[in-house]
Design an enzyme around this catalytic site. Structure first.
Site, PDB file in Angstrom:
ATOM      1  N   LYS A  22       0.858  -1.207   0.000  1.00 61.67           N
ATOM      2  CA  LYS A  22       0.000   0.000   0.000  1.00 61.67           C
ATOM      3  C   LYS A  22       0.888   1.249   0.000  1.00 61.67           C
ATOM      4  CE  LYS A  22      -1.684   1.482   4.116  1.00 61.67           C
ATOM      5  NZ  LYS A  22      -1.426   2.882   4.460  1.00 61.67           N
ATOM      6  N   ASN A  23       1.892   1.269   0.851  1.00 63.08           N
ATOM      7  CA  ASN A  23       2.667   2.500   1.055  1.00 63.08           C
ATOM      8  C   ASN A  23       3.687   2.776  -0.035  1.00 63.08           C
ATOM      9  OD1 ASN A  23       1.108   2.853   3.273  1.00 63.08           O
ATOM     10  ND2 ASN A  23       2.681   2.334   4.775  1.00 63.08           N
ATOM     11  N   CYS A 117      -4.688  11.915  13.163  1.00 69.44           N
ATOM     12  CA  CYS A 117      -5.458  10.668  13.170  1.00 69.44           C
ATOM     13  C   CYS A 117      -5.237  10.008  14.535  1.00 69.44           C
ATOM     14  CB  CYS A 117      -5.016   9.768  12.025  1.00 69.44           C
ATOM     15  SG  CYS A 117      -3.343   9.209  12.211  1.00 69.44           S
ATOM     16  N   ARG A 122       0.008  14.502  12.938  1.00 70.64           N
ATOM     17  CA  ARG A 122       0.776  14.062  11.765  1.00 70.64           C
ATOM     18  C   ARG A 122       1.287  15.320  11.043  1.00 70.64           C
ATOM     19  NH1 ARG A 122      -0.905   8.803  10.367  1.00 70.64           N
ATOM     20  NH2 ARG A 122       0.893   8.716   8.963  1.00 70.64           N
ATOM     21  N   ASP A 308       4.789   0.229  12.223  1.00 72.08           N
ATOM     22  CA  ASP A 308       3.554  -0.372  11.701  1.00 72.08           C
ATOM     23  C   ASP A 308       3.404  -1.832  12.084  1.00 72.08           C
ATOM     24  OD1 ASP A 308       3.597   1.475   8.551  1.00 72.08           O
ATOM     25  OD2 ASP A 308       3.114   2.037  10.606  1.00 72.08           O
ATOM     26  N   ARG A 400      -8.651  -0.226   4.916  1.00 78.21           N
ATOM     27  CA  ARG A 400      -7.752   0.770   4.290  1.00 78.21           C
ATOM     28  C   ARG A 400      -6.449   0.117   3.866  1.00 78.21           C
ATOM     29  NH1 ARG A 400      -5.899   4.980   7.956  1.00 78.21           N
ATOM     30  NH2 ARG A 400      -4.560   5.215   6.153  1.00 78.21           N
TER      31      ARG A 400
HETATM   32  C1  EPZ Z   1       4.337   6.683   6.543  1.00 78.83           C
HETATM   33  O1  EPZ Z   1       3.616   7.748   7.124  1.00 78.83           O
HETATM   34  C2  EPZ Z   1       3.359   5.534   6.475  1.00 78.83           C
HETATM   35  N1  EPZ Z   1       2.209   5.914   5.646  1.00 78.83           N
HETATM   36  C3  EPZ Z   1       2.901   5.159   7.878  1.00 78.83           C
HETATM   37  O2  EPZ Z   1       2.106   3.995   7.739  1.00 78.83           O
HETATM   38  C4  EPZ Z   1       4.107   4.798   8.728  1.00 78.83           C
HETATM   39  O3  EPZ Z   1       3.677   4.553  10.043  1.00 78.83           O
HETATM   40  C5  EPZ Z   1       5.100   5.967   8.719  1.00 78.83           C
HETATM   41  O4  EPZ Z   1       5.458   6.298   7.359  1.00 78.83           O
HETATM   42  C6  EPZ Z   1       6.372   5.639   9.474  1.00 78.83           C
HETATM   43  O5  EPZ Z   1       6.981   4.533   8.902  1.00 78.83           O
HETATM   44  C7  EPZ Z   1       2.346   5.885   4.310  1.00 78.83           C
HETATM   45  O6  EPZ Z   1       3.390   5.564   3.780  1.00 78.83           O
HETATM   46  C8  EPZ Z   1       1.125   6.267   3.532  1.00 78.83           C
HETATM   47  P1  EPZ Z   1       6.641   9.860   8.550  1.00 78.83           P
HETATM   48  P2  EPZ Z   1       4.270   9.230   7.122  1.00 78.83           P
HETATM   49  O7  EPZ Z   1       6.591  11.147   7.807  1.00 78.83           O
HETATM   50  O8  EPZ Z   1       5.015   9.449   5.880  1.00 78.83           O
HETATM   51  C9  EPZ Z   1       7.126  12.933  12.072  1.00 78.83           C
HETATM   52  C10 EPZ Z   1       0.275   2.641   7.955  1.00 78.83           C
HETATM   53  O9  EPZ Z   1       0.030   1.979   8.952  1.00 78.83           O
HETATM   54  N2  EPZ Z   1       7.036  13.953  11.004  1.00 78.83           N
HETATM   55  O10 EPZ Z   1       7.733   8.896   8.254  1.00 78.83           O
HETATM   56  O11 EPZ Z   1       3.189  10.193   7.472  1.00 78.83           O
HETATM   57  C11 EPZ Z   1       5.821  12.164  12.260  1.00 78.83           C
HETATM   58  O12 EPZ Z   1       4.946  12.872  13.138  1.00 78.83           O
HETATM   59  C12 EPZ Z   1       0.719   4.065   8.089  1.00 78.83           C
HETATM   60  O13 EPZ Z   1       0.310   2.195   6.780  1.00 78.83           O
HETATM   61  C13 EPZ Z   1       7.336  15.271  11.312  1.00 78.83           C
HETATM   62  O14 EPZ Z   1       7.672  15.596  12.449  1.00 78.83           O
HETATM   63  O15 EPZ Z   1       5.256   9.099   8.351  1.00 78.83           O
HETATM   64  C14 EPZ Z   1       6.285  10.870  12.863  1.00 78.83           C
HETATM   65  O16 EPZ Z   1       6.498  11.062  14.236  1.00 78.83           O
HETATM   66  C15 EPZ Z   1       0.429   4.602   9.453  1.00 78.83           C
HETATM   67  N3  EPZ Z   1       7.238  16.210  10.319  1.00 78.83           N
HETATM   68  C16 EPZ Z   1       7.628  10.640  12.167  1.00 78.83           C
HETATM   69  O17 EPZ Z   1       8.054  11.925  11.683  1.00 78.83           O
HETATM   70  C17 EPZ Z   1       6.868  15.883   9.035  1.00 78.83           C
HETATM   71  O18 EPZ Z   1       6.812  16.781   8.168  1.00 78.83           O
HETATM   72  C18 EPZ Z   1       7.582   9.689  10.985  1.00 78.83           C
HETATM   73  O19 EPZ Z   1       6.584  10.163  10.111  1.00 78.83           O
HETATM   74  C19 EPZ Z   1       6.563  14.531   8.751  1.00 78.83           C
HETATM   75  C20 EPZ Z   1       6.660  13.590   9.746  1.00 78.83           C
END
Ligand code: EPZ
Length: 421
Positions: A22-23, A117, A122, A308, A400
């Site tokens: 998915k991701n 969420c 996020r 995840d 989802r």
């Molecule tokens: C991706 O989300 C995945 N979603 C998430 O999977 C997964 O949990 C996450 O990466 C971490 O591996 C998709 O790929 C669609 P991040 P993403 O940006 O990109 C912080 C699932 O279960 N952060 O790597 O949104 C954030 O708050 C979903 O399939 C900032 O601070 O995650 C988090 O603490 C849930 N500023 C950490 O970084 C930003 O601009 C990692 O977030 C962006 C993120």
């Protein structure tokens, strides 16, 4: 709303297949719809609500999408709109992925600010910081992010935040920099396999990206990108979920297409807990010939233990003798599933970003509620291991990210049915 009714206590046996990631599909679909000047054919795409929701956004932006038999056909519009509306983006956080490609292709983008969420805030500050470093002007107005530029120009940047690298920000900025003028270097880039799959797809489209799979990406901008044919990598989190399904029910399950190379730490932790894993070229056999042992988990960015997989592991450790601890290093609040597991007789205490899990001999079925995608998954896993009946509600969260979860699990002996209210 649909619910899943599970009668637990059966040992799962047989072969269960993993679908495409998915991701990886989500950013790749965006790149195909906005960055390319011709059509793409993408194989091994899972049939998921998230993919449907994203395609609805891409259609509003002018693309044509058609999904059939795990293949997604995407034709970019010859006139691309620049606004991703709130009522669609609120359903689909990953819509933020259109921001970078739109501003790179059109010089303007208007995307609704994504909400939070169940797993906590996020933020998208790293997405915006990276695009600003490429020369985009960013304005927040009326709940929308508005990005503008005459032309993006390559830049050096460091893209880690307080919780480490960001999958989304790396994907967004990498996509934008493929059409920027000159070279971009992203240090502190996310190394997740899904980011690498996106980079490989972009290169097949004609991009020039080096350092794929590492934390330093170098992207030389090109004039245009063309559509292509591509196959998505298997979903490592779905695979890990099914591996836990075999272990938590004490069964003997073969997880077909499980990507060994993306499940290193997950496999290590399962084996440390006493699960027997036998890897072959096309998957992994999961058994639990001996009593399980408590382990300590700390979630981290790739290649660390995936956040995840945290909920799924908590489910397994709930019936593992001894005291295990789980530290959530990525999200501030990703333990909503703990209270639902406690309703099933687990003994989990959450203290900040750390959960202490005291293993119990058995869980007991109960009515429970999914709060997010992986929390829903662990309730299904726990329901299959528990004595008695478990009813999981709000399973739209599960749909989802899991393609036909009840059919796949029934195929290896689970007593699980979907009922619609
Ligand atoms: C991706 O989300 C995945 N979603 C998430 O999977 C997964 O949990 C996450 O990466 C971490 O591996 C998709 O790929 C669609 P991040 P993403 O940006 O990109 C912080 C699932 O279960 N952060 O790597 O949104 C954030 O708050 C979903 O399939 C900032 O601070 O995650 C988090 O603490 C849930 N500023 C950490 O970084 C930003 O601009 C990692 O977030 C962006 C993120």
């Amino acid at each position: 709303m649909d619910r899943l009714i599970i009668n637990g206590g059966k040992q799962l046996k047989g072969t269960i297949s993993v679908s495409g990631s998915k991701n990886a599909t989500l950013p790749i679909a965006v790149a195909a719809a906005i960055l390319a000047d011709s059509a793409s054919v993408i194989h091994n795409v899972p049939d998921l609500r998230d993919i449907d929701s994203l395609c609805a956004v891409l259609q509003v932006l002018g693309a044509t999408t058609k999904f059939k038999n795990s293949t997604l056909y995407i034709e970019p519009g010859n006139r691309i709109a620049y606004e991703a509306p709130y009522d669609l983006v609120r359903k689909m956080r990953a819509s933020i992925y259109v921001l970078g490609p739109l501003v790179a292709r059109l010089g303007v983008a208007k995307v609704s600010f994504p909400g939070g969420c169940a797993i906590g805030p996020r933020p998208v500050d790293l997405h915006l910081k990276g695009l600003q470093q490429l020369g985009a002007e960013i304005e927040i107005d009326g709940g929308y992010i508005i990005a503008r530029t005459d032309r993006l120009v390559g830049a050096e940047m460091y893209l880690r935040g307080p919780h480490g690298s960001s999958v989304g920000a790396t994907a967004n900025v990498m996509m934008a920099s493929t059409l920027a003028e000159g070279q971009t270097t992203i240090r502190g880039a996310a190394c997740e396999p899904e980011v690498a799959d996106l980079a490989n797809f972009l290169n097949v489209m004609g991009a020039d990206i080096e350092g794929i799979g590492t934390s330093t990406l170098t992207i030389r901008g090109v004039k245009q990108l063309h559509g292509t044919e591509y196959a998505i990598i298997p979903d490592r989190i779905e695979a890990g979920t099914f591996m836990v399904a075999g272990a938590i029910t004490g069964g003997d399950v073969f997880v077909k297409q499980a990507p060994a190379q993306h499940l290193g730490v997950t496999s290590e932790k399962l084996m440390e807990a006493g699960v027997q894993l036998d890897w072959t070229d096309d998957g992994v056999r999961v058994r639990t010939p001996q009593a399980l042992q408590a382990v300590d988990i700390v979630t981290d960015t790739y290649p660390g233990f995936p956040t995840d997989m945290q909920a799924q592991m908590m489910g397994l450790l709930s019936i593992t003798p001894g005291v295990s601890t789980i530290t959530e290093g990525i999200y501030l609040d990703r333990f909503m599933h703990a209270s639902e597991l406690n309703r099933m007789g687990a003994d989990i205490r959450v203290e900040g970003n750390r959960a202490v899990v005291r293993g119990k001999p058995k869980l007991s079925g109960a009515p429970v509620m999914a709060s997010d995608l992986r929390a829903g998954a662990v309730l299904v896993l726990a329901g299959m291991a528990a004595a008695g009946e478990t009813i999981v509600s709000r399973i739209y969260h599960i749909d989802r990210g899991y393609e036909g979860i009840e059919e796949k699990l029934r195929g290896i002996g689970a007593d699980i049915i979907r009922v619609s209210d």
